[in-house]
Write an enzyme that holds these catalytic residues in place. Structure first.
Site, PDB file in Angstrom:
ATOM      1  N   LYS A  96     -71.028  61.121  22.074  1.00  0.00           N
ATOM      2  CA  LYS A  96     -70.165  61.059  20.694  1.00  0.00           C
ATOM      3  C   LYS A  96     -71.474  61.265  19.782  1.00  0.00           C
ATOM      4  CE  LYS A  96     -66.626  60.963  18.982  1.00  0.00           C
ATOM      5  NZ  LYS A  96     -67.311  62.369  17.770  1.00  0.00           N
ATOM      6  N   GLN A 117     -77.631  56.955  16.828  1.00  0.00           N
ATOM      7  CA  GLN A 117     -75.800  56.624  17.219  1.00  0.00           C
ATOM      8  C   GLN A 117     -75.338  55.889  18.268  1.00  0.00           C
ATOM      9  OE1 GLN A 117     -74.030  60.007  15.700  1.00  0.00           O
ATOM     10  NE2 GLN A 117     -72.692  58.213  15.954  1.00  0.00           N
ATOM     11  N   LYS A 120     -75.756  52.423  17.474  1.00  0.00           N
ATOM     12  CA  LYS A 120     -73.605  52.489  16.341  1.00  0.00           C
ATOM     13  C   LYS A 120     -72.574  52.885  16.576  1.00  0.00           C
ATOM     14  CE  LYS A 120     -74.296  56.291  13.375  1.00  0.00           C
ATOM     15  NZ  LYS A 120     -74.428  56.679  12.224  1.00  0.00           N
ATOM     16  N   LYS A 132     -76.340  63.814  19.610  1.00  0.00           N
ATOM     17  CA  LYS A 132     -76.353  64.377  18.555  1.00  0.00           C
ATOM     18  C   LYS A 132     -76.623  65.735  18.569  1.00  0.00           C
ATOM     19  CE  LYS A 132     -75.983  63.463  14.570  1.00  0.00           C
ATOM     20  NZ  LYS A 132     -75.645  61.861  13.946  1.00  0.00           N
ATOM     21  N   GLY A 171     -68.720  66.559  12.803  1.00  0.00           N
ATOM     22  CA  GLY A 171     -69.828  66.955  11.485  1.00  0.00           C
ATOM     23  C   GLY A 171     -70.996  66.031  11.574  1.00  0.00           C
ATOM     24  N   ASP A 172     -71.270  66.748  11.284  1.00  0.00           N
ATOM     25  CA  ASP A 172     -72.878  65.936  10.028  1.00  0.00           C
ATOM     26  C   ASP A 172     -73.204  66.752   9.285  1.00  0.00           C
ATOM     27  OD1 ASP A 172     -74.697  63.337  11.307  1.00  0.00           O
ATOM     28  OD2 ASP A 172     -75.428  64.643  10.515  1.00  0.00           O
ATOM     29  N   THR A 215     -67.044  57.177   6.371  1.00  0.00           N
ATOM     30  CA  THR A 215     -67.885  57.192   6.531  1.00  0.00           C
ATOM     31  C   THR A 215     -68.861  56.690   5.104  1.00  0.00           C
ATOM     32  OG1 THR A 215     -68.788  58.899   8.233  1.00  0.00           O
ATOM     33  CG2 THR A 215     -70.642  57.899   6.485  1.00  0.00           C
ATOM     34  N   ASN A 246     -69.824  64.854   2.066  1.00  0.00           N
ATOM     35  CA  ASN A 246     -68.519  63.810   2.150  1.00  0.00           C
ATOM     36  C   ASN A 246     -68.917  62.409   2.242  1.00  0.00           C
ATOM     37  OD1 ASN A 246     -67.887  62.920   5.355  1.00  0.00           O
ATOM     38  ND2 ASN A 246     -66.697  63.756   4.420  1.00  0.00           N
ATOM     39  N   SER A 384     -64.249  58.351  14.203  1.00  0.00           N
ATOM     40  CA  SER A 384     -63.761  60.020  15.402  1.00  0.00           C
ATOM     41  C   SER A 384     -63.418  58.318  16.860  1.00  0.00           C
ATOM     42  CB  SER A 384     -64.831  59.864  15.638  1.00  0.00           C
ATOM     43  OG  SER A 384     -65.595  61.089  14.496  1.00  0.00           O
TER      44      SER A 384
HETATM   45  N1  GLU Z   1     -72.586  62.509  12.037  1.00  0.00           N
HETATM   46  C1  GLU Z   1     -71.520  61.465  11.871  1.00  0.00           C
HETATM   47  C2  GLU Z   1     -72.359  59.786  12.531  1.00  0.00           C
HETATM   48  O1  GLU Z   1     -73.786  59.890  11.884  1.00  0.00           O
HETATM   49  C3  GLU Z   1     -70.773  60.857  12.809  1.00  0.00           C
HETATM   50  C4  GLU Z   1     -70.691  61.103  14.443  1.00  0.00           C
HETATM   51  C5  GLU Z   1     -69.469  61.223  14.890  1.00  0.00           C
HETATM   52  O2  GLU Z   1     -67.779  60.706  14.591  1.00  0.00           O
HETATM   53  O3  GLU Z   1     -69.344  61.481  16.546  1.00  0.00           O
HETATM   54  O4  GLU Z   1     -71.964  58.581  12.508  1.00  0.00           O
END
Ligand code: GLU
Length: 451
Positions: A96, A117, A120, A132, A171-172, A215, A246, A384
């Site tokens: 994810k 990630q 996190k 990612k 997204g990112d 976020t 965002n 998410s």
């Molecule tokens: N890009 C965001 C992050 O850095 C969200 C990632 C997601 O929702 O999968 O955590």
């Protein structure tokens, strides 16, 4: 097994090996170092993690996919970009993580993001692994149709590697509602199935309320919890925010709702300084400017007759609170010293790894409250995760329900930082977040044996 007798020797040897295997990938080295410097002391007297070489395994991605993306621009020229997906670790759930479109995106950046990630996502308490992806495609100045053709070409290949139980992108930077919609549409068409294969979707087709805000709101909730834990409140505080995407927008919104005043926002062209504060009405202007018109932040300065400082970050503006919400390594050691000198009390990282190593050291030395990105910006991926839950159940929760869940998840992340980061009566949030995120993933890897 870690090599070396002391913690420092083990750390040095580990980093040497990592750098040898990942030459030139400086952002990846930086992210791993930040984690290893807190995890190696933690596992030093825990042979179970040492013998299973957990840290070595956790710093080698499960899989990296790189692919060509060919598309046609509005003039009929054939264009070629490179797409990637780094599937870092699926020990505790399907891969994810977001997709980033940026002109100088490198594998080093994607590897650091996928690694971060993983920890996190573990901190959120939800069953999500880490990944990612992205491309060296620059959406700036492209027409809608060009973006659509690029997203479709990108998804045509990516679709082979993702799925609701395998890997769920979002997204990112450079990937918002428009890009997610084009990519989800293309996946649906290729797979001939409607599933929760992406998050951040539109509300009409399986998206979740609060995902857009999550976020930024989460970074402010983390700040609120940190301040509360140390006897302060957010009310009446002056904040500097960098970025105007965002994350930055919803950070500004929540700080303002909670009685704080945000005086800066920025983009790659520079920052605006509005001493009266960016109120609701002015923020609406920014949202329209950035999401619809896709214009530059300098236009805010013209519209509201405030200062615009070209080609700089906002860190020299005196403030109580700082929210770096733009991109990696946007705040260096000197910026950190300036913030400290100006009396800044606390920092919450909305972007991923926005503070350089020297800056982190300076904050910690000055005992500034510092919430690192893997804790502070976890609210986005947390919602998410809740979008995935709703998709599986085929129902939608209300705004209130989701905001409450997000609030609780951020509180739980703060508690984990306190639990694992308290040393000599003070909280090292970086250490707490690293260890808190690490334990669950490490225990799952241990349980699977050697795979
Ligand atoms: N890009 C965001 C992050 O850095 C969200 C990632 C997601 O929702 O999968 O955590």
């Amino acid at each position: 097994m870690m090599i070396g007798n002391t913690v420092q020797e083990q750390l040095d040897n580990f980093m040497q090996g990592l750098k040898r295997r990942n030459q030139g990938q400086t952002e990846f080295h930086q992210a791993v170092y930040e984690v290893a410097a807190t995890i190696i002391p933690y596992i030093y007297d825990k042979p179970i993690y040492q013998e299973a070489a957990i840290l070595e395994r956790l710093t080698e991605p499960d899989r990296i996919i790189s692919f060509r993306v060919c598309w046609e621009d509005d003039q009929g020229n054939v264009r070629t970009n490179r797409g990637y997906r780094v599937q870092h670790c699926n020990a505790i759930g399907p891969y994810k993580g977001g997709i980033r479109f940026h002109h100088d995106l490198s594998l080093s950046v994607l590897k650091f993001l996928a690694f971060e990630q993983t920890l996190k996502n573990s901190l959120t308490g939800l069953p999500m692994g880490g990944a990612k992806g992205g491309a060296d495609f620059n959406p700036k100045g492209k027409s809608d149709r060009e973006v659509m053709r690029f997203c479709q070409a990108f998804m045509t290949e990516l679709s082979r590697h993702i799925g609701p139980f395998t890997d769920v992108p979002a997204g990112d930077i450079g990937v918002g509602a428009r890009e997610i919609s084009y990519m989800f549409g293309q996946f649906k068409r290729i797979a001939n199935e409607f599933t929760g294969v992406m998050t951040g979707k539109g509300l009409a087709f399986g998206g979740s309320l609060i995902r857009t805000e999550a976020t930024g709101y989460g970074a402010v909730y983390m700040m609120e919890d940190m301040l509360k834990h140390h006897g302060h409140t957010l009310e009446g505080k002056t904040a500097v925010v960098s970025g105007s995407g965002n994350v930055a927008e919803y950070t500004v919104e929540k700080v303002t709702q909670l009685g704080g005043k945000v005086v800066t926002m920025s983009d790659s062209g520079g920052f605006i300084y509005d001493p009266d504060g960016i109120n609701e009405e002015k923020l609406a202007f920014i949202k329209e400017l950035k999401q619809v018109k896709r214009g530059r932040i300098s236009e805010y300065a013209k519209e509201f007759e405030v200062e615009f400082h070209a080609k700089q970050g906002p860190w020299a503006v005196p403030c109580d609170l700082a929210f770096p919400c733009a991109t990696q390594n946007e705040l260096n050691g000197q910026d950190a010293e300036t913030l400290i000198k100006n009396g800044c009390l606390a920092v919450s990282e909305g972007a991923n790894m926005p503070t350089e190593q020297e800056g982190v050291k300076a904050f910690q030395k000055a005992k500034i409250l510092f919430a690192p990105s893997k804790a502070a910006n976890a609210g986005g991926v947390a919602v998410s995760g809740l979008e995935m839950t709703q998709n599986s159940m085929r129902l939608s929760w209300s705004r209130e329900e989701l905001d409450q869940r997000l609030r609780q998840i951020m509180m739980d992340i703060h508690s984990q930082c306190v639990e694992y980061g308290t040393e000599n009566g003070e909280i090292n949030y970086l250490k707490g977040a690293n260890i808190g995120g690490f334990i669950k993933v490490a225990d799952a890897i241990l349980a699977y044996g050697i795979i």
